[in-house]
Motif scaffolding. Structure first.
Motif, mmCIF file in Angstrom:
data_model
loop_
_atom_site.group_PDB
_atom_site.id
_atom_site.type_symbol
_atom_site.label_atom_id
_atom_site.label_comp_id
_atom_site.label_asym_id
_atom_site.label_seq_id
_atom_site.Cartn_x
_atom_site.Cartn_y
_atom_site.Cartn_z
ATOM 1 N N TYR A 311 -35.708 26.747 -12.118
ATOM 2 C CA TYR A 311 -36.752 26.952 -12.916
ATOM 3 C C TYR A 311 -38.035 27.248 -12.307
ATOM 4 O O TYR A 311 -38.866 27.334 -13.274
ATOM 5 N N TYR A 347 -31.324 31.056 -17.610
ATOM 6 C CA TYR A 347 -32.579 30.371 -16.968
ATOM 7 C C TYR A 347 -33.532 31.173 -16.151
ATOM 8 O O TYR A 347 -33.106 32.355 -15.942
ATOM 9 N N GLU A 348 -34.587 31.148 -16.608
ATOM 10 C CA GLU A 348 -35.885 31.649 -16.063
ATOM 11 C C GLU A 348 -37.074 30.855 -15.560
ATOM 12 O O GLU A 348 -36.923 29.761 -15.835
ATOM 13 N N ASP A 350 -39.718 28.442 -15.637
ATOM 14 C CA ASP A 350 -39.895 27.410 -16.667
ATOM 15 C C ASP A 350 -40.683 25.959 -16.040
ATOM 16 O O ASP A 350 -39.880 25.164 -15.604
ATOM 17 N N GLU A 352 -42.891 23.403 -16.937
ATOM 18 C CA GLU A 352 -42.578 22.135 -17.493
ATOM 19 C C GLU A 352 -41.199 21.760 -17.366
ATOM 20 O O GLU A 352 -40.829 20.302 -17.205
ATOM 21 N N LYS A 353 -40.036 22.624 -17.443
ATOM 22 C CA LYS A 353 -38.725 21.835 -17.630
ATOM 23 C C LYS A 353 -38.618 21.678 -15.979
ATOM 24 O O LYS A 353 -38.029 20.542 -15.936
#
Length: 534
Positions: A311, A347-348, A350, A352-353
């Motif tokens: 991510y 998924y890309e 991210d 915060e994730k």
């Protein structure tokens, strides 16, 4: 031979003619195809010893194979073999050959030529032997594997359980699959070398063209084979010019001095896209650009850290800004043209994730690491972009640059942390081609030295995945085999692999707008159907 020498002299004269320098639009001859490419890696034209896409691109036009891959669909299609039958036990394939094929020499092409060509490749044990040896073939058993049942029936016996489709795909490739004129080659044998010295710069094929002249790092000249079994090519001669500089290729295209240009850089391709007289075409190719981790490092052995990295790649940004003409956004470990490939995961980028995953893994503040990358522009720019997104999650990554030997050498030694690279198999449209390169690792010990397996290079080992890959390969029912490859991809998603693709490799060529029938992918490229619409 006299007519070949005359053709070589004429071709050399054409090549020696200076390129046009006036503003007037020049044109290459209507029956002559002029290709600009890089010939640095063309070291021999003996099919048993060739390496690299450029040499394949030459020999695809000179030698035939039993079958070929459709350039667009990647489906297997007949060539010298009109048909084939796979035995019920999957341990042999019987090929039924055309009965109207002669070599350029005039000698008939028979099953004995097919069998001898493959025995030669295996027994010489040069570069092309790897296509057989990787499937379990042994040189001292060549007579058992390659059998001429009669003049027009060739039998390929497998040495071990395998997927016969994958073996047929292997035999579409120039090198291991090239069919040589046994009689002509042996007439030119020197001291038992099976014609190796002579074939360095001569040809003995049945393809649409004959090798007329090769001058290292200057040019290759191919002349139409008047004995070709197919429709006569419209192009009487093909000139492949060594022109490694992208700007020179662009200028030659703009002035009409060449018909096709390979090896063009992004700025020149971008400029040519605005030229109405030039077509720029991009097609999928083999392998990926990827971010790799070493699982010898306890941080990257942690599944949640690897998932966080997944991510922390800006897939869209990298492919939009950096990869045009080199790659397209892609996230799976199996090429898009292989059968049984699943849709891409969602998924890309991210941050915060990723931060949450790093905290779960015990690294709430991130950590320091290094990224190794070769200094070629698209690699370095991609690594720099990844460095930036890693930093947003607290991972401070120092970039270490070097040449291919230094960077991939460190990977082969398993002495790295992170690495941005390119590879992953995929020259054949079969999932196993990628899985063996990226995921399979039969022995993870340091002493194993399995440097051909990128799973081993990254210290990734999963016994269940190995078994799944082995079982899927030998499944005889196509529907069941596809389902097994679907299961493998889902399992790999759960494992979080040590190599995360962010772009699927593509290849790009630019050519005159009045040239039709161009095949851009060098692995399947042939020019026998090229015409000029003038």
């Amino acid at each position: 031979m006299k007519h070949l020498l005359a053709s070589a002299a004429l071709g050399a004269l054409v090549l020696a003619t200076p390129m046009a320098t006036t503003d007037a639009w020049a044109e290459t001859p209507d029956d002559q195809l002029v290709i600009a490419m890089t010939l640095n890696n063309v070291l021999t034209l003996d099919p048993a010893a060739i390496t690299g896409g450029e040499t394949v691109q030459i020999l695809n036009n000179v030698y035939d194979a039993l079958a070929e891959l459709n350039p667009e669909t990647k489906e297997l299609e007949p060539r010298i073999a009109e048909s084939w039958e796979i035995a019920e036990d999957g341990m042999s394939v019987t090929f039924n050959l055309r009965d109207d094929v002669t070599f350029a020499s005039g000698n008939p092409l028979t099953a004995e030529d097919v069998a001898w060509s493959m025995k030669r490749a295996l027994e010489l044990n040069l570069a092309s032997a790897s296509g057989f040896k990787s499937r379990g073939f042994e040189s001292d058993k060549a007579d058992e594997y390659f059998v001429a049942q009669d003049d027009h029936t060739f039998v390929l016996n497998l040495p071990q359980q395998d997927d016969p489709k994958l073996l047929i795909m292997t035999l579409t490739q120039a090198g291991a699959g090239s069919i040589l004129d046994k009689e002509l080659v042996l007439e030119n044998e020197q001291d038992g070398d099976m014609g190796q010295a002579w074939l360095t710069n001569n040809s003995a094929g049945s393809g649409a063209y004959v090798l007329t002249d090769w001058r290292s790092n200057e040019h290759v000249i191919l002349t139409r084979n008047e004995n070709f079994w197919g429709d006569a090519p419209e192009m009487r001669r093909v000139l492949m010019r060594h022109m490694p500089e992208s700007q020179s290729q662009r200028l030659a295209l703009e002035q009409g001095d060449i018909d096709i240009g390979y090896s063009l850089s992004k700025p020149d391709l971008t400029a040519l896209q605005d030229n109405p007289d030039v077509t720029v075409e991009t097609v999928p190719s083999a392998g990926f650009y990827y971010l790799a981790v070493s699982m010898k490092d306890e941080r990257f052995a942690n599944r949640k850290v690897r998932e966080a990295l997944r991510y922390l790649i800006d897939y869209d940004g990298i492919n939009t800004a950096i990869m045009p003409f080199f790659g397209v956004e892609y996230k799976r470990n199996i090429n898009s043209h292989a059968f049984g490939v699943l849709p891409q995961p969602d998924y890309e980028l991210d941050v915060e994730k990723a931060k949450a995953l790093l905290a779960e893994a015990g690294y709430p503040d991130g950590f320091d690491t290094t990224i190794r990358v070769i200094s070629t522009q698209q690699f370095l720019d991609s690594a720099t972009a990844i460095q930036g997104t890693l930093a947003q999650a607290g991972i401070d990554a120092e970039i270490i640059t070097g040449d291919g030997g230094q960077i991939y050498g460190a990977m082969r030694e398993r002495d790295f942390e992170l690495l941005v690279g390119r590879g992953g198999g995929g020259r054949l449209p079969h999932p196993d081609s990628n899985l063996r390169a990226l995921a399979y690792n039969p022995d993870n010990s340091q002493d194993a030295g399995l440097t051909n397996f990128q799973g081993w290079r990254t210290s990734f080992y999963d016994e269940e995945l190995n078994t799944m890959i082995e079982n899927a390969l030998i499944e005889g029912d196509t529907g069941e085999q596809i389902q097994m490859y679907h299961d493998i991809q889902r399992y790999m998603d759960e494992l979080v692999m040590s190599i995360q693709p962010f772009s699927e490799r593509v290849v790009t060529a630019a050519y005159q707008d009045d040239v039709d029938g161009v095949i851009v992918d060098v692995w399947t490229s042939r020019v026998e159907d090229v015409v000029k619409d003038r």
